[in-house]
Design a protein around this motif. Structure first.
Motif, PDB file in Angstrom:
ATOM      1  N   GLY A   1       3.150  -4.049   3.782  1.00  0.00           N
ATOM      2  CA  GLY A   1       4.011  -3.748   2.643  1.00  0.00           C
ATOM      3  C   GLY A   1       4.007  -2.295   2.210  1.00  0.00           C
ATOM      4  O   GLY A   1       4.908  -1.853   1.503  1.00  0.00           O
ATOM      5  N   ASP A   2       3.008  -1.530   2.632  1.00  0.00           N
ATOM      6  CA  ASP A   2       2.943  -0.128   2.244  1.00  0.00           C
ATOM      7  C   ASP A   2       3.626   0.800   3.244  1.00  0.00           C
ATOM      8  O   ASP A   2       4.089   1.872   2.869  1.00  0.00           O
ATOM      9  N   PHE A   3       3.680   0.424   4.512  1.00  0.00           N
ATOM     10  CA  PHE A   3       4.109   1.374   5.531  1.00  0.00           C
ATOM     11  C   PHE A   3       5.247   0.888   6.420  1.00  0.00           C
ATOM     12  O   PHE A   3       5.537   1.526   7.426  1.00  0.00           O
ATOM     13  N   LEU A   4       5.897  -0.212   6.101  1.00  0.00           N
ATOM     14  CA  LEU A   4       7.010  -0.682   6.918  1.00  0.00           C
ATOM     15  C   LEU A   4       8.130   0.358   6.880  1.00  0.00           C
ATOM     16  O   LEU A   4       8.581   0.771   5.820  1.00  0.00           O
ATOM     17  N   SER A   5       8.543   0.825   8.048  1.00  0.00           N
ATOM     18  CA  SER A   5       9.578   1.857   8.220  1.00  0.00           C
ATOM     19  C   SER A   5       9.136   3.218   7.697  1.00  0.00           C
ATOM     20  O   SER A   5       9.965   4.074   7.426  1.00  0.00           O
TER      21      SER A   5
ATOM     22  N   ASP B   1     -12.162  13.889  -8.465  1.00  0.00           N
ATOM     23  CA  ASP B   1     -13.542  13.435  -8.519  1.00  0.00           C
ATOM     24  C   ASP B   1     -13.746  12.411  -7.409  1.00  0.00           C
ATOM     25  O   ASP B   1     -13.141  11.342  -7.429  1.00  0.00           O
ATOM     26  N   HIS B   2     -14.593  12.713  -6.455  1.00  0.00           N
ATOM     27  CA  HIS B   2     -14.804  11.828  -5.321  1.00  0.00           C
ATOM     28  C   HIS B   2     -15.669  10.626  -5.664  1.00  0.00           C
ATOM     29  O   HIS B   2     -15.867   9.758  -4.823  1.00  0.00           O
ATOM     30  N   ASP B   3     -16.178  10.553  -6.887  1.00  0.00           N
ATOM     31  CA  ASP B   3     -16.947   9.390  -7.307  1.00  0.00           C
ATOM     32  C   ASP B   3     -16.046   8.254  -7.794  1.00  0.00           C
ATOM     33  O   ASP B   3     -16.491   7.122  -7.909  1.00  0.00           O
ATOM     34  N   LEU B   4     -14.793   8.549  -8.098  1.00  0.00           N
ATOM     35  CA  LEU B   4     -13.850   7.535  -8.565  1.00  0.00           C
ATOM     36  C   LEU B   4     -13.178   6.862  -7.372  1.00  0.00           C
ATOM     37  O   LEU B   4     -12.887   7.502  -6.369  1.00  0.00           O
ATOM     38  N   TRP B   5     -12.906   5.563  -7.505  1.00  0.00           N
ATOM     39  CA  TRP B   5     -12.210   4.848  -6.450  1.00  0.00           C
ATOM     40  C   TRP B   5     -10.750   5.262  -6.466  1.00  0.00           C
ATOM     41  O   TRP B   5     -10.111   5.277  -7.511  1.00  0.00           O
ATOM     42  N   ARG B   6     -10.216   5.580  -5.302  1.00  0.00           N
ATOM     43  CA  ARG B   6      -8.817   6.002  -5.191  1.00  0.00           C
ATOM     44  C   ARG B   6      -8.212   5.437  -3.921  1.00  0.00           C
ATOM     45  O   ARG B   6      -8.892   5.264  -2.919  1.00  0.00           O
ATOM     46  N   ARG B   7      -6.931   5.150  -3.994  1.00  0.00           N
ATOM     47  CA  ARG B   7      -6.180   4.757  -2.803  1.00  0.00           C
ATOM     48  C   ARG B   7      -5.553   6.034  -2.263  1.00  0.00           C
ATOM     49  O   ARG B   7      -4.769   6.674  -2.963  1.00  0.00           O
ATOM     50  N   PRO B   8      -5.881   6.446  -1.042  1.00  0.00           N
ATOM     51  CA  PRO B   8      -5.411   7.747  -0.552  1.00  0.00           C
ATOM     52  C   PRO B   8      -3.961   7.757  -0.086  1.00  0.00           C
ATOM     53  O   PRO B   8      -3.552   8.635   0.661  1.00  0.00           O
ATOM     54  N   TYR B   9      -3.188   6.796  -0.516  1.00  0.00           N
ATOM     55  CA  TYR B   9      -1.766   6.739  -0.182  1.00  0.00           C
ATOM     56  C   TYR B   9      -1.051   6.024  -1.319  1.00  0.00           C
ATOM     57  O   TYR B   9      -1.673   5.371  -2.151  1.00  0.00           O
ATOM     58  N   ARG B  10       0.245   6.183  -1.348  1.00  0.00           N
ATOM     59  CA  ARG B  10       1.034   5.528  -2.398  1.00  0.00           C
ATOM     60  C   ARG B  10       1.436   4.123  -1.963  1.00  0.00           C
ATOM     61  O   ARG B  10       1.650   3.884  -0.784  1.00  0.00           O
ATOM     62  N   PRO B  11       1.547   3.196  -2.907  1.00  0.00           N
ATOM     63  CA  PRO B  11       2.039   1.869  -2.524  1.00  0.00           C
ATOM     64  C   PRO B  11       3.463   1.976  -2.006  1.00  0.00           C
ATOM     65  O   PRO B  11       4.265   2.765  -2.501  1.00  0.00           O
ATOM     66  N   GLY B  12       3.762   1.171  -1.004  1.00  0.00           N
ATOM     67  CA  GLY B  12       5.064   1.238  -0.358  1.00  0.00           C
ATOM     68  C   GLY B  12       6.148   0.520  -1.137  1.00  0.00           C
ATOM     69  O   GLY B  12       5.889  -0.229  -2.090  1.00  0.00           O
ATOM     70  N   PRO B  13       7.401   0.715  -0.723  1.00  0.00           N
ATOM     71  CA  PRO B  13       8.529   0.109  -1.439  1.00  0.00           C
ATOM     72  C   PRO B  13       8.552  -1.414  -1.358  1.00  0.00           C
ATOM     73  O   PRO B  13       9.003  -2.073  -2.300  1.00  0.00           O
ATOM     74  N   TRP B  14       8.052  -1.994  -0.274  1.00  0.00           N
ATOM     75  CA  TRP B  14       8.039  -3.450  -0.176  1.00  0.00           C
ATOM     76  C   TRP B  14       7.035  -4.042  -1.157  1.00  0.00           C
ATOM     77  O   TRP B  14       7.297  -5.069  -1.781  1.00  0.00           O
ATOM     78  N   ARG B  15       5.901  -3.405  -1.303  1.00  0.00           N
ATOM     79  CA  ARG B  15       4.880  -3.891  -2.238  1.00  0.00           C
ATOM     80  C   ARG B  15       5.368  -3.732  -3.680  1.00  0.00           C
ATOM     81  O   ARG B  15       5.230  -4.631  -4.500  1.00  0.00           O
ATOM     82  N   VAL B  16       5.945  -2.599  -3.999  1.00  0.00           N
ATOM     83  CA  VAL B  16       6.441  -2.353  -5.355  1.00  0.00           C
ATOM     84  C   VAL B  16       7.620  -3.275  -5.663  1.00  0.00           C
ATOM     85  O   VAL B  16       7.719  -3.826  -6.770  1.00  0.00           O
ATOM     86  N   GLY B  17       8.483  -3.482  -4.680  1.00  0.00           N
ATOM     87  CA  GLY B  17       9.629  -4.376  -4.878  1.00  0.00           C
ATOM     88  C   GLY B  17       9.203  -5.815  -5.116  1.00  0.00           C
ATOM     89  O   GLY B  17       9.758  -6.514  -5.964  1.00  0.00           O
ATOM     90  N   GLY B  18       8.208  -6.280  -4.351  1.00  0.00           N
ATOM     91  CA  GLY B  18       7.697  -7.637  -4.556  1.00  0.00           C
ATOM     92  C   GLY B  18       7.084  -7.809  -5.934  1.00  0.00           C
ATOM     93  O   GLY B  18       7.294  -8.827  -6.602  1.00  0.00           O
TER      94      GLY B  18
END
Length: 183
Positions: free
Chosen positions: A156-160, A25-42
């Motif tokens: 934090g999402d895209f490092l490496s 559903d394009h009416d819902l807010w979405r992040r078009p990528y997954r959170p990166g390992p640095w963000r999840v690790g923090g």
């Protein structure tokens, strides 16, 4: 050696996560990528710290010092809220516009105010720290304002994960091309 339990519903190698699902559903807010390992690790480290503070609150409460336990519970709640906010940070899109979520602020722009989304080679901050390195950034250009950096390949999402940055930048540019003012 194939592992059948990994391929119960589909072939493991044939999984393509970039394909839009028919029920999106394009009416819902979405992040078009997954959170990166640095963000999840923090965020995981903050939650681990919160669990230790909650354990300390329990020990303090059993010792009979309820005001001290209340302070510890409040500190743990701040750590948990911080971890959730770190996981929520990023760029979100919907049919209504583009939303940039930072640690302490959120900016939402309708697509009519977005002039362009473009990738630029420039000095970028490494993991949000003051140190800068040469990298790529996805820039948001608005009418009459300075360009705003939405994503970098060193955050934090895209490092490496350069390929993931390229996919996310292309996806955001596609959303801008589809719903932007030029359509």
């Amino acid at each position: 050696m194939p592992l059948p339990f990994l391929t119960a519903d589909r072939a493991f190698d044939a999984a393509d996560d970039d394909v839009a699902l028919p029920f999106d559903d394009h009416d819902l807010w979405r992040r078009p990528y997954r959170p990166g390992p640095w963000r999840v690790g923090g965020a995981a480290l903050l939650l681990l710290l919160a669990s230790f503070v909650l354990l300390a609150a329990m020990v303090i409460a059993f010792a009979g010092a309820l005001p001290g336990a209340t302070v510890c519970i409040g500190i743990a709640a701040l750590f948990i809220c911080g971890a959730l906010r770190i996981l929520r940070m990023g760029t979100w899109v919907s049919r209504h516009g583009l939303r940039h979520v930072a640690l302490f602020s959120t900016t939402t722009l309708p697509w009519a105010k977005v002039k362009a989304l473009r990738t630029a080679q420039q000095p970028v901050r490494w993991l949000g720290l003051p140190r800068t390195v040469q990298g790529q950034a996805l820039m948001l250009v608005r009418d009459g304002d300075e360009p705003v950096t939405l994503l970098t390949d060193h955050n934090g999402d895209f490092l490496s994960r350069v390929e993931a940055f390229d996919r996310a930048a292309d996806t955001l540019e596609a959303w801008g091309a589809e719903y932007g003012p030029e359509r």
